[in-house]
Design a protein around this motif. Structure first.
Motif, PDB file in Angstrom:
ATOM      1  N   TYR A 361      -1.895  -0.237  -1.938  1.00 28.52           N
ATOM      2  CA  TYR A 361      -2.818   0.853  -2.379  1.00 28.52           C
ATOM      3  C   TYR A 361      -3.951   0.115  -2.810  1.00 28.52           C
ATOM      4  CZ  TYR A 361       0.768   4.266  -1.868  1.00 28.52           C
ATOM      5  OH  TYR A 361       1.945   5.086  -1.487  1.00 28.52           O
ATOM      6  N   SER A 362      -5.277   0.684  -2.448  1.00 32.27           N
ATOM      7  CA  SER A 362      -6.434  -0.175  -2.696  1.00 32.27           C
ATOM      8  C   SER A 362      -6.772   0.132  -4.178  1.00 32.27           C
ATOM      9  CB  SER A 362      -7.550   0.435  -1.811  1.00 32.27           C
ATOM     10  OG  SER A 362      -7.563   1.668  -1.426  1.00 32.27           O
ATOM     11  N   ASP A 363      -6.397   1.289  -4.818  1.00 29.12           N
ATOM     12  CA  ASP A 363      -6.655   1.691  -6.092  1.00 29.12           C
ATOM     13  C   ASP A 363      -5.507   1.514  -6.960  1.00 29.12           C
ATOM     14  OD1 ASP A 363      -9.494   2.808  -5.652  1.00 29.12           O
ATOM     15  OD2 ASP A 363      -8.061   4.147  -4.386  1.00 29.12           O
ATOM     16  N   LYS A 364      -5.760   1.600  -8.269  1.00 31.15           N
ATOM     17  CA  LYS A 364      -4.408   1.445  -9.200  1.00 31.15           C
ATOM     18  C   LYS A 364      -3.913   2.876  -9.137  1.00 31.15           C
ATOM     19  CE  LYS A 364      -5.875  -1.687 -13.016  1.00 31.15           C
ATOM     20  NZ  LYS A 364      -4.978  -2.869 -12.763  1.00 31.15           N
ATOM     21  N   ILE A 365      -2.505   2.936  -9.331  1.00 32.02           N
ATOM     22  CA  ILE A 365      -1.562   4.044  -9.237  1.00 32.02           C
ATOM     23  C   ILE A 365      -1.093   4.435 -10.673  1.00 32.02           C
ATOM     24  CG2 ILE A 365      -0.080   5.603  -8.017  1.00 32.02           C
ATOM     25  CD1 ILE A 365      -2.021   4.829  -6.022  1.00 32.02           C
ATOM     26  N   ILE A 366      -1.092   5.670 -10.925  1.00 39.68           N
ATOM     27  CA  ILE A 366      -0.264   5.707 -12.173  1.00 39.68           C
ATOM     28  C   ILE A 366       0.849   6.769 -11.859  1.00 39.68           C
ATOM     29  CG2 ILE A 366      -2.027   7.629 -13.221  1.00 39.68           C
ATOM     30  CD1 ILE A 366      -0.781   6.885 -16.072  1.00 39.68           C
ATOM     31  N   MET A 367       2.006   6.758 -12.242  1.00 39.13           N
ATOM     32  CA  MET A 367       3.028   7.863 -11.824  1.00 39.13           C
ATOM     33  C   MET A 367       3.718   8.344 -13.018  1.00 39.13           C
ATOM     34  SD  MET A 367       4.692   5.891  -8.577  1.00 39.13           S
ATOM     35  CE  MET A 367       4.208   6.065  -6.789  1.00 39.13           C
ATOM     36  N   ALA A 368       4.217   9.352 -13.027  1.00 43.04           N
ATOM     37  CA  ALA A 368       5.110  10.004 -13.926  1.00 43.04           C
ATOM     38  C   ALA A 368       6.235  10.446 -13.291  1.00 43.04           C
ATOM     39  CB  ALA A 368       4.330  11.206 -14.842  1.00 43.04           C
ATOM     40  N   SER A 377      11.340  13.559  -5.013  1.00 43.30           N
ATOM     41  CA  SER A 377      10.080  13.982  -5.643  1.00 43.30           C
ATOM     42  C   SER A 377      10.417  15.739  -5.279  1.00 43.30           C
ATOM     43  CB  SER A 377       8.888  13.767  -4.879  1.00 43.30           C
ATOM     44  OG  SER A 377       9.306  13.539  -3.374  1.00 43.30           O
ATOM     45  N   ILE A 378      11.674  15.923  -5.296  1.00 42.59           N
ATOM     46  CA  ILE A 378      12.060  17.334  -5.510  1.00 42.59           C
ATOM     47  C   ILE A 378      12.398  17.616  -7.010  1.00 42.59           C
ATOM     48  CG2 ILE A 378      14.133  17.230  -4.622  1.00 42.59           C
ATOM     49  CD1 ILE A 378      12.485  20.288  -4.183  1.00 42.59           C
ATOM     50  N   GLU A 379      12.594  16.660  -7.574  1.00 37.93           N
ATOM     51  CA  GLU A 379      12.430  16.421  -9.263  1.00 37.93           C
ATOM     52  C   GLU A 379      10.819  16.403  -9.317  1.00 37.93           C
ATOM     53  OE1 GLU A 379      15.631  14.472 -11.031  1.00 37.93           O
ATOM     54  OE2 GLU A 379      16.270  13.982  -8.779  1.00 37.93           O
ATOM     55  N   PHE A 380      10.731  16.985 -10.645  1.00 35.27           N
ATOM     56  CA  PHE A 380       9.464  17.108 -11.257  1.00 35.27           C
ATOM     57  C   PHE A 380       8.642  15.844 -11.507  1.00 35.27           C
ATOM     58  CE2 PHE A 380       6.810  18.772 -14.920  1.00 35.27           C
ATOM     59  CZ  PHE A 380       5.759  19.124 -14.055  1.00 35.27           C
ATOM     60  N   SER A 381       7.602  15.551 -10.778  1.00 38.26           N
ATOM     61  CA  SER A 381       6.915  14.199 -10.954  1.00 38.26           C
ATOM     62  C   SER A 381       5.527  14.439 -10.539  1.00 38.26           C
ATOM     63  CB  SER A 381       7.634  13.159  -9.752  1.00 38.26           C
ATOM     64  OG  SER A 381       7.744  13.940  -8.572  1.00 38.26           O
ATOM     65  N   ALA A 382       4.613  13.425 -11.200  1.00 37.28           N
ATOM     66  CA  ALA A 382       3.158  13.489 -10.818  1.00 37.28           C
ATOM     67  C   ALA A 382       2.760  11.973 -10.490  1.00 37.28           C
ATOM     68  CB  ALA A 382       2.690  13.925 -11.950  1.00 37.28           C
ATOM     69  N   ASP A 383       1.758  11.827  -9.800  1.00 37.52           N
ATOM     70  CA  ASP A 383       1.120  10.641  -9.579  1.00 37.52           C
ATOM     71  C   ASP A 383      -0.516  10.631  -9.297  1.00 37.52           C
ATOM     72  OD1 ASP A 383       3.401   9.915  -6.714  1.00 37.52           O
ATOM     73  OD2 ASP A 383       2.615  11.756  -7.704  1.00 37.52           O
ATOM     74  N   ALA A 384      -1.205  10.013  -9.335  1.00 38.73           N
ATOM     75  CA  ALA A 384      -2.429   9.755  -9.246  1.00 38.73           C
ATOM     76  C   ALA A 384      -2.933   8.608  -9.139  1.00 38.73           C
ATOM     77  CB  ALA A 384      -3.142  10.283 -10.533  1.00 38.73           C
ATOM     78  N   PRO A 385      -4.107   8.264  -7.933  1.00 39.52           N
ATOM     79  CA  PRO A 385      -4.824   7.052  -8.031  1.00 39.52           C
ATOM     80  C   PRO A 385      -5.803   7.076  -8.921  1.00 39.52           C
ATOM     81  CG  PRO A 385      -5.488   8.614  -6.168  1.00 39.52           C
ATOM     82  CD  PRO A 385      -4.543   9.246  -7.089  1.00 39.52           C
ATOM     83  N   ILE A 386      -6.159   6.114  -9.582  1.00 41.14           N
ATOM     84  CA  ILE A 386      -7.273   5.999 -10.603  1.00 41.14           C
ATOM     85  C   ILE A 386      -8.476   5.754  -9.978  1.00 41.14           C
ATOM     86  CG2 ILE A 386      -8.041   4.819 -12.652  1.00 41.14           C
ATOM     87  CD1 ILE A 386      -5.346   5.981 -13.228  1.00 41.14           C
ATOM     88  N   LYS A 387      -9.035   6.877  -9.383  1.00 38.00           N
ATOM     89  CA  LYS A 387     -10.599   6.786  -8.843  1.00 38.00           C
ATOM     90  C   LYS A 387     -11.012   8.159  -9.011  1.00 38.00           C
ATOM     91  CE  LYS A 387      -8.814   7.976  -4.248  1.00 38.00           C
ATOM     92  NZ  LYS A 387      -8.853   7.788  -2.940  1.00 38.00           N
ATOM     93  N   LYS A 388     -12.510   8.372  -8.735  1.00 34.45           N
ATOM     94  CA  LYS A 388     -13.220   9.366  -8.823  1.00 34.45           C
ATOM     95  C   LYS A 388     -12.811  10.204  -7.460  1.00 34.45           C
ATOM     96  CE  LYS A 388     -16.834   9.239 -12.065  1.00 34.45           C
ATOM     97  NZ  LYS A 388     -18.407   9.301 -12.316  1.00 34.45           N
ATOM     98  N   PRO A 389     -12.905  11.362  -7.454  1.00 35.58           N
ATOM     99  CA  PRO A 389     -12.626  12.400  -8.651  1.00 35.58           C
ATOM    100  C   PRO A 389     -11.252  12.307  -9.203  1.00 35.58           C
ATOM    101  CG  PRO A 389     -12.395  13.673  -6.551  1.00 35.58           C
ATOM    102  CD  PRO A 389     -13.017  12.237  -6.097  1.00 35.58           C
ATOM    103  N   TYR A 390     -11.047  12.262 -10.469  1.00 38.40           N
ATOM    104  CA  TYR A 390      -9.604  12.122 -11.097  1.00 38.40           C
ATOM    105  C   TYR A 390      -8.660  13.418 -10.676  1.00 38.40           C
ATOM    106  CZ  TYR A 390     -12.617   8.385 -13.351  1.00 38.40           C
ATOM    107  OH  TYR A 390     -13.227   7.244 -13.410  1.00 38.40           O
TER     108      TYR A 390
END
Ligand SMILES: *Cc1c(COP(=O)(O)O)cnc(C)c1O
Length: 420
Positions: A361-368, A377-390
């Motif tokens: 991945y080109s950006d940092k990723i945060i995963m919960a 990921s049928i279990e509750f989870s969230a993730d996000a690349p650290i880039k705009k828009p957030y």
């Protein structure tokens, strides 16, 4: 603060949302009821019995269970045949088997829904990888969605009419982690019809990940030749421990089965030395579990909209996959959101998620994620690349109550920004 440690303000906001969502929840409960019946019929019509849960060994020739599981999936998805296996390692593996099974050197695959999901890009050869379709002389072309919303059917049909090498048209139903619209069943139905009008023999393959049981119909009910997905998403119902499924036309499944095992071996060869109970039971539970996830996603959208954030899809929008994204104003908010979700996880709740440089991945990723089944990921989870828009992407949840707690924990984390 009450004795649950959630602020009164947050509880009030979420309860207000629930009242407003009552009607919309009914719509999805109706879909789940319909799908539960569909799955029950599949079990009944195939006369599933306890003996179909037993383990097998070696070549697995005596393994009646795996073929029964195939039949149950095929029936529920309105297909001639299916191949459902714990040995399929992931959704990506599923789709890879499909593509290598169905395409031959000189053929071209056309992706009708823009750039496909990240991990498939290496299978195709959009991203460099050893052994990709590209290396085997299989071509690729792609038609982007118009404004990230609409299928460009005119462009697709004109390409089909002009390029006789196009052997397969590929659709990705879910938005995955892209900021685009999910392709719903009605939209697919219209597109499939136009495509088959131009070329009856072209194979339509749908990446159905995250889409199963969200609507009353599946892509195979409206003309897709093959669908595929992961068992640690919707159809595994949260308890299938691993695996993937492929369902569709028999002549396609035969080709794919020979790729899964070896040319000439097909579906028969394959054993599993553990019981199949979780695969059957998970599929039986799937319509209900998907309902939990969907209601949770809608509540998340509503609560965050009320708190002043942008949700996609909007709380009241129609849905065809599990993904819910929320747009935050700053990196800090995005990270706090993920921390709130992690805090509500039954497993690893004590872990604090941090952005990291994930390979590929080109950006940092945060995963919960704190799931019983690793990476589920049928279990509750969230993730996000650290880039705009957030933008954070959330999905899944085995119980509505759990997702609601995650929403409340994360909203509480967010409240520190309001007064800042
Ligand atoms: C999850 C997913 C896949 C496959 O991912 P795996 O992690 O390999 O199971 C493919 N396409 C979409 C849209 C997905 O959501």
């Amino acid at each position: 603060m009450n004795d649950l440690g959630i602020s009164k303000e947050t509880i009030n906001l979420v309860e207000e949302c629930e009242e407003e969502l009552e009607e919309l929840f009914k719509v999805h409960e109706d879909i789940a009821q319909y799908n539960q019946h569909k799955v029950l019929q599949a079990f009944r019509n195939n006369e599933v019995a306890l003996r179909h849960f037993s383990a097998s060994s070696g070549y697995g020739y005596e393994d009646e269970s795996k073929l029964k599981l195939d039949s149950v999936y095929a029936s529920a998805f309105g297909c001639e045949d299916a191949i459902v296996r714990p040995q399929i390692v992931s959704g990506t593996h599923c789709l890879s088997i499909c593509l290598f099974g169905l395409l031959r050197p000189g053929d071209t695959m056309l992706c009708a829904t823009g750039t496909p999901y990240d991990t498939i890009q290496k299978t195709i050869g959009i991203k460099e990888a050893k052994g990709s379709l590209k290396e085997w002389g299989i071509g690729y072309s792609q038609v982007d969605l118009i404004d990230n919303e609409e299928i460009d059917i005119r462009k697709i049909t004109s390409m089909l009419a002009n390029d006789t090498d196009i052997r397969l048209v590929y659709f990705q139903r879910s938005r995955g982690y892209a900021n685009r619209k999910t392709i719903d069943i009605d939209t697919m139905a219209r597109a499939f019809k136009e495509i088959k009008k131009i070329n009856e023999d072209v194979i339509i393959l749908v990446d159905n990940c995250y889409g199963e049981f969200v609507e009353k119909k599946e892509p195979t009910d409206v003309g897709a030749d093959i669908i595929a997905g992961s068992l640690i998403k919707n159809p595994g119902g949260g308890i299938a421990p691993t695996g993937g499924y492929i369902a569709g036309r028999k002549k396609c499944i035969d080709l794919i089965a020979d790729r899964f095992s070896a040319p000439g071996l097909g579906k028969e060869t394959c054993s599993y030395n553990a019981v199949y109970t979780n695969f059957f039971q998970g599929f039986f539970l799937a319509p209900h579990i998907v309902l939990q996830s969907i209601k949770g996603a809608i509540l998340m959208a509503k609560a965050y909209e009320k708190a002043g954030y942008k949700a996609r899809p909007r709380a009241t929008a129609s849905r065809s996959d599990l993904i819910q994204s929320i747009e935050f104003n700053t990196e800090e908010e995005l990270i706090e959101f993920c921390k709130g979700i992690q805090k509500a996880a039954p497993v690893d709740s004590f872990v604090i998620p941090e952005p990291w440089d994930m390979p590929g991945y080109s950006d940092k990723i945060i995963m919960a994620s704190g799931s019983f089944i690793q990476g589920s990921s049928i279990e509750f989870s969230a993730d996000a690349p650290i880039k705009k828009p957030y933008i954070a992407f959330a999905q899944g949840g085995l119980t509505y109550e759990h997702i609601k707690l995650g929403i409340m924990y994360s909203l509480d984390e967010m409240s520190k920004f309001k007064n800042a």
